[in-house]
Every structure is written in C-alpha cells, then in structure tokens.
Design a protein around this motif. Structure first.
Motif, PDB file in Angstrom:
ATOM      1  N   UNK A 146       0.854  -1.191   0.000  1.00 49.55           N
ATOM      2  CA  UNK A 146       0.000   0.000   0.000  1.00 49.55           C
ATOM      3  C   UNK A 146       0.883   1.233   0.000  1.00 49.55           C
ATOM      4  N   UNK A 147       0.722   2.051  -1.009  1.00 52.13           N
ATOM      5  CA  UNK A 147       1.546   3.249  -1.155  1.00 52.13           C
ATOM      6  C   UNK A 147       1.399   4.165   0.055  1.00 52.13           C
ATOM      7  N   UNK A 148       2.530   4.554   0.643  1.00 55.03           N
ATOM      8  CA  UNK A 148       2.527   5.470   1.776  1.00 55.03           C
ATOM      9  C   UNK A 148       2.445   4.806   3.133  1.00 55.03           C
ATOM     10  N   UNK A 149       2.221   3.492   3.155  1.00 52.11           N
ATOM     11  CA  UNK A 149       2.123   2.776   4.435  1.00 52.11           C
ATOM     12  C   UNK A 149       3.377   1.930   4.641  1.00 52.11           C
ATOM     13  N   UNK A 150       3.835   1.810   5.871  1.00 50.22           N
ATOM     14  CA  UNK A 150       5.022   0.970   6.143  1.00 50.22           C
ATOM     15  C   UNK A 150       4.674  -0.502   5.984  1.00 50.22           C
ATOM     16  N   UNK A 151       5.689  -1.340   5.896  1.00 49.90           N
ATOM     17  CA  UNK A 151       5.457  -2.780   5.818  1.00 49.90           C
ATOM     18  C   UNK A 151       4.847  -3.277   7.132  1.00 49.90           C
ATOM     19  N   UNK A 152       3.846  -4.134   7.007  1.00 51.12           N
ATOM     20  CA  UNK A 152       3.192  -4.674   8.196  1.00 51.12           C
ATOM     21  C   UNK A 152       4.174  -5.509   9.005  1.00 51.12           C
ATOM     22  N   UNK A 153       4.003  -5.479  10.314  1.00 48.17           N
ATOM     23  CA  UNK A 153       4.834  -6.308  11.194  1.00 48.17           C
ATOM     24  C   UNK A 153       4.312  -7.739  11.134  1.00 48.17           C
ATOM     25  N   UNK A 154       5.181  -8.699  10.788  1.00 50.28           N
ATOM     26  CA  UNK A 154       4.758 -10.093  10.607  1.00 50.28           C
ATOM     27  C   UNK A 154       5.525 -11.086  11.466  1.00 50.28           C
ATOM     28  N   UNK A 155       6.481 -10.620  12.251  1.00 47.71           N
ATOM     29  CA  UNK A 155       7.322 -11.549  13.019  1.00 47.71           C
ATOM     30  C   UNK A 155       6.522 -12.404  13.989  1.00 47.71           C
ATOM     31  N   UNK A 156       5.374 -11.914  14.438  1.00 49.11           N
ATOM     32  CA  UNK A 156       4.575 -12.662  15.404  1.00 49.11           C
ATOM     33  C   UNK A 156       3.778 -13.788  14.758  1.00 49.11           C
ATOM     34  N   UNK A 157       3.687 -13.783  13.419  1.00 51.17           N
ATOM     35  CA  UNK A 157       2.874 -14.790  12.738  1.00 51.17           C
ATOM     36  C   UNK A 157       3.647 -15.666  11.763  1.00 51.17           C
ATOM     37  N   UNK A 158       4.791 -15.251  11.316  1.00 55.16           N
ATOM     38  CA  UNK A 158       5.627 -16.062  10.430  1.00 55.16           C
ATOM     39  C   UNK A 158       6.921 -16.372  11.164  1.00 55.16           C
ATOM     40  N   UNK A 159       7.121 -17.632  11.530  1.00 59.47           N
ATOM     41  CA  UNK A 159       8.218 -17.975  12.433  1.00 59.47           C
ATOM     42  C   UNK A 159       9.034 -19.144  11.914  1.00 59.47           C
ATOM     43  N   UNK A 160      10.273 -19.181  12.382  1.00 57.11           N
ATOM     44  CA  UNK A 160      11.176 -20.270  12.052  1.00 57.11           C
ATOM     45  C   UNK A 160      11.132 -21.289  13.193  1.00 57.11           C
ATOM     46  N   UNK A 161      10.897 -22.546  12.849  1.00 55.90           N
ATOM     47  CA  UNK A 161      10.850 -23.585  13.859  1.00 55.90           C
ATOM     48  C   UNK A 161      10.539 -24.924  13.237  1.00 55.90           C
ATOM     49  N   UNK A 162      10.639 -25.959  14.033  1.00 50.46           N
ATOM     50  CA  UNK A 162      10.313 -27.309  13.586  1.00 50.46           C
ATOM     51  C   UNK A 162       8.911 -27.634  14.085  1.00 50.46           C
TER      52      UNK A 162
ATOM     53  N   UNK B 238       5.692   0.279  17.276  1.00 50.08           N
ATOM     54  CA  UNK B 238       5.008  -0.145  18.501  1.00 50.08           C
ATOM     55  C   UNK B 238       4.732  -1.651  18.448  1.00 50.08           C
ATOM     56  N   UNK B 239       4.337  -2.156  17.280  1.00 53.51           N
ATOM     57  CA  UNK B 239       4.112  -3.593  17.115  1.00 53.51           C
ATOM     58  C   UNK B 239       5.384  -4.377  17.425  1.00 53.51           C
ATOM     59  N   UNK B 240       6.494  -3.882  16.931  1.00 55.65           N
ATOM     60  CA  UNK B 240       7.778  -4.546  17.160  1.00 55.65           C
ATOM     61  C   UNK B 240       8.126  -4.549  18.648  1.00 55.65           C
ATOM     62  N   UNK B 241       7.887  -3.428  19.315  1.00 56.16           N
ATOM     63  CA  UNK B 241       8.195  -3.327  20.744  1.00 56.16           C
ATOM     64  C   UNK B 241       7.310  -4.268  21.564  1.00 56.16           C
ATOM     65  N   UNK B 242       6.030  -4.345  21.213  1.00 58.44           N
ATOM     66  CA  UNK B 242       5.112  -5.233  21.923  1.00 58.44           C
ATOM     67  C   UNK B 242       5.516  -6.687  21.753  1.00 58.44           C
ATOM     68  N   UNK B 243       5.935  -7.031  20.549  1.00 58.47           N
ATOM     69  CA  UNK B 243       6.359  -8.412  20.294  1.00 58.47           C
ATOM     70  C   UNK B 243       7.596  -8.753  21.119  1.00 58.47           C
ATOM     71  N   UNK B 244       8.527  -7.830  21.214  1.00 58.23           N
ATOM     72  CA  UNK B 244       9.727  -8.065  22.019  1.00 58.23           C
ATOM     73  C   UNK B 244       9.361  -8.273  23.496  1.00 58.23           C
ATOM     74  N   UNK B 245       8.400  -7.495  23.979  1.00 57.71           N
ATOM     75  CA  UNK B 245       7.956  -7.649  25.365  1.00 57.71           C
ATOM     76  C   UNK B 245       7.298  -9.007  25.579  1.00 57.71           C
ATOM     77  N   UNK B 246       6.502  -9.412  24.603  1.00 56.65           N
ATOM     78  CA  UNK B 246       5.843 -10.714  24.697  1.00 56.65           C
ATOM     79  C   UNK B 246       6.869 -11.844  24.698  1.00 56.65           C
ATOM     80  N   UNK B 247       7.848 -11.778  23.804  1.00 57.54           N
ATOM     81  CA  UNK B 247       8.879 -12.814  23.725  1.00 57.54           C
ATOM     82  C   UNK B 247       9.671 -12.897  25.030  1.00 57.54           C
ATOM     83  N   UNK B 248       9.951 -11.746  25.617  1.00 59.20           N
ATOM     84  CA  UNK B 248      10.680 -11.735  26.888  1.00 59.20           C
ATOM     85  C   UNK B 248       9.852 -12.398  27.985  1.00 59.20           C
ATOM     86  N   UNK B 249       8.539 -12.117  27.991  1.00 58.72           N
ATOM     87  CA  UNK B 249       7.667 -12.704  29.005  1.00 58.72           C
ATOM     88  C   UNK B 249       7.523 -14.213  28.817  1.00 58.72           C
TER      89      UNK B 249
END
Length: 301
Positions: free
Chosen positions: A38-54, A110-121
């Motif tokens: 979307x023109x003018x909008x930043x890339x959506x934060x996706x780290x909380x939904x697309x993850x590396x793991x087995x 803010x999304x990135x910061x919230x995710x970091x807080x969640x991961x720490x918890x």
C-alpha cells in the motif's frame, strides 16, 4: 487500494506460518508484503505470525499438563496449576499488537516493541517446555529435574538454576542447546491467539483451539535419524514402517485445526495406499470425514 488495506488487516491477524528454513520465512514475508503493498504505508509487522521452527518437534502447555496429571507423582503434578497460569496475562501484549493496523511507522515500531515484550515474558515458559521435550533428545537428567523442582519449575529457570546443584543447572543449559539445534516449536506459546481467549485471558474451549484452515506441502524423501523417529512415534502414537515425513506433517496438521474446519495437504501416494500407513489414513480420514477435506496429490515415488 481498499483491497490491499483489507489484505493488510487479514495478513496481520489471520495468517500464520512455520518453516524450518529461516530463509523460507523471510521470503514468505517478502511475498506477502508485495501482495498487499500500500503506497505510503510501512510494511506490516509479521514476526509474530511467520516464524522459524520445527513444527513437528515441540509440545503445548496443555499437553504437558495432561501428562503430568496422569502421572500424579511427587509435586510435579501441581506444576501447571500454579506458576504456568501467569503466562496467560502476558498475552495482553499480543492482544494490543494484533489490533494495531501498522498504518504509520510509529504503529509498526510499537508492534515490534510489543512483540519483544511478549517474547521476553514467554522466554521462561518456552524454556520450561524445552526441558520437557529435551528428555527425548539426550537430556538424561531432565525427568529427574522436573520431579525434583516441582512447582518451582519456572522460577528456577528464571533464576538460571541458582541454588541447584551443577548437574541440574546443566539440564537447563542442555535443554536450551538442544532446542536451538532442533528448533523446538511450542504452538500455544508461539501463536497464543489460536489457543487463548485474549480478552478473557483464559484458554479457549478445546474444540475451539487451533486454526480454521491448515495447508502444507511437506518434504517427502528426507533422511530421519533414529532419535527423531522414536520421538515422533511416541508423540503421534504411530507405528508404520518406514516412517514418512509427509505423513507426520499430515497427522500433526490434524492436531492444529479446530472443529469443523479444513486441512489441505499435498502428500505422496504412500500415505493413502501403503499398508504400513493404513491405520493412520483410515482412522484419521474416517474420524474427520465430515469436517476434513484432505487435498491429495498422488506422487510417483
């Protein structure tokens, strides 16, 4: 466009993915970003939904709780009735994160910061489940450690085993090493939205836990080591020979979708015709025939 704005909301709130290959995860993000650009909008934060793991190696809080309740030995049976209950309050970070549209750079940050807080918890809880699973991968004193510390399980991890003998401190360290090597993936801690009612901060009813649709294209001809084979046969209650990795993904997918929803899986023909897989294919297809639409591509082996 309006369609792309809608896609952004769906992308952040409804799409989940797991892959063993970190590059595959990053490429998936790029592909989805391009699709809903979307023109003018930043890339959506996706780290909380697309993850590396087995996605085949791990457990859930509730699975461990059920096994502990069945064992009823020592103090360990009280484990998840105590300190693990507090993990539900940490899902508040996820609730706020999923509501942010990431329409501005500030919201994305803010999304990135919230995710970091969640991961720490979540870190001590993930480490606790790592110890549980590591029993099957050479962490010899893990079971003894679990029985010894009982309700103080998570607190001992938070303190990094202070006050414990060196051999039990080593259990925590070794579990972390095995987890990094095997990329353990604990579904309800990685994707709490699918298992927890975020507003009530409580587990969803069992029939409502999981995903509305699960799709996959698993690998077929992959060498499996003996330790992993033993783990998968125990975890999924399987006995077919030879053990087929695509079949494991098929069975695992059935554990992750909620009632009356869909699974689409590209699988080799051995899953549907092999005598060794007959108990799996018949039992699961029969059990889910009214709610499961299995998409099969019969591949020449």
């Amino acid at each position: 466009t309006d369609i792309n704005l809608l896609k952004r909301h769906i992308l952040k709130r409804c799409i989940y993915g797991v892959d063993l290959n970190p590059m595959a995860v990053e490429l998936a993000k790029v592909s989805l970003w391009l699709d809903c650009f979307t023109l003018g909008a930043p890339l959506s934060f996706l780290d909380h939904h697309l993850k590396c793991g087995n996605s085949l190696i791990g457990t859930t809080v509730q699975e461990v709780e059920a096994e502990l309740a069945a064992q009823k030995k020592g103090h360990v049976g009280d484990l998840f009735g105590g300190p693990f209950q507090s993990l539900l309050s940490a899902t508040a970070f996820v609730e706020e994160l999923r509501r942010l549209p990431d329409a501005t750079i500030e919201q994305a940050e803010r999304s990135h910061a919230l995710y970091n807080q969640f991961e720490e918890a979540m870190a001590p809880y993930k480490a606790a489940l790592d110890i549980w699973v590591s029993r099957y991968f050479g962490n010899k004193l893990a079971q003894e450690y679990l029985t010894l510390v009982g309700q103080d399980y998570v607190e001992e991890i938070r303190s990094r085993g202070k006050g414990l003998s060196p051999q039990y401190q080593e259990v925590i360290t070794k579990a972390a090493e095995i987890s990094r090597e095997k990329r353990f993936f604990h579904w309800d801690l990685e994707f709490p939205e699918a298992f927890v009612d975020l507003e009530r901060k409580a587990w969803k009813a069992k029939e409502k836990q999981g995903f509305d649709a699960v799709i996959g294209n698993p690998p077929y001809s992959v060498a499996l080591d003996s330790v992993e084979k033993a783990y998968w046969k125990q975890r999924f209650n399987l006995s077919p020979q030879p053990l087929n990795l695509a079949g494991l993904f098929y069975v695992a997918s059935l554990k992750q979708y909620s009632n009356n929803n869909r699974v689409g899986m590209i699988i080799p023909k051995s899953i549907t015709f092999s005598r060794g897989w007959e108990p799996v294919s018949y039992t699961h297809l029969r059990a889910h025939e009214t709610s499961l639409h299995l998409v099969c591509r019969l591949l020449l082996e």
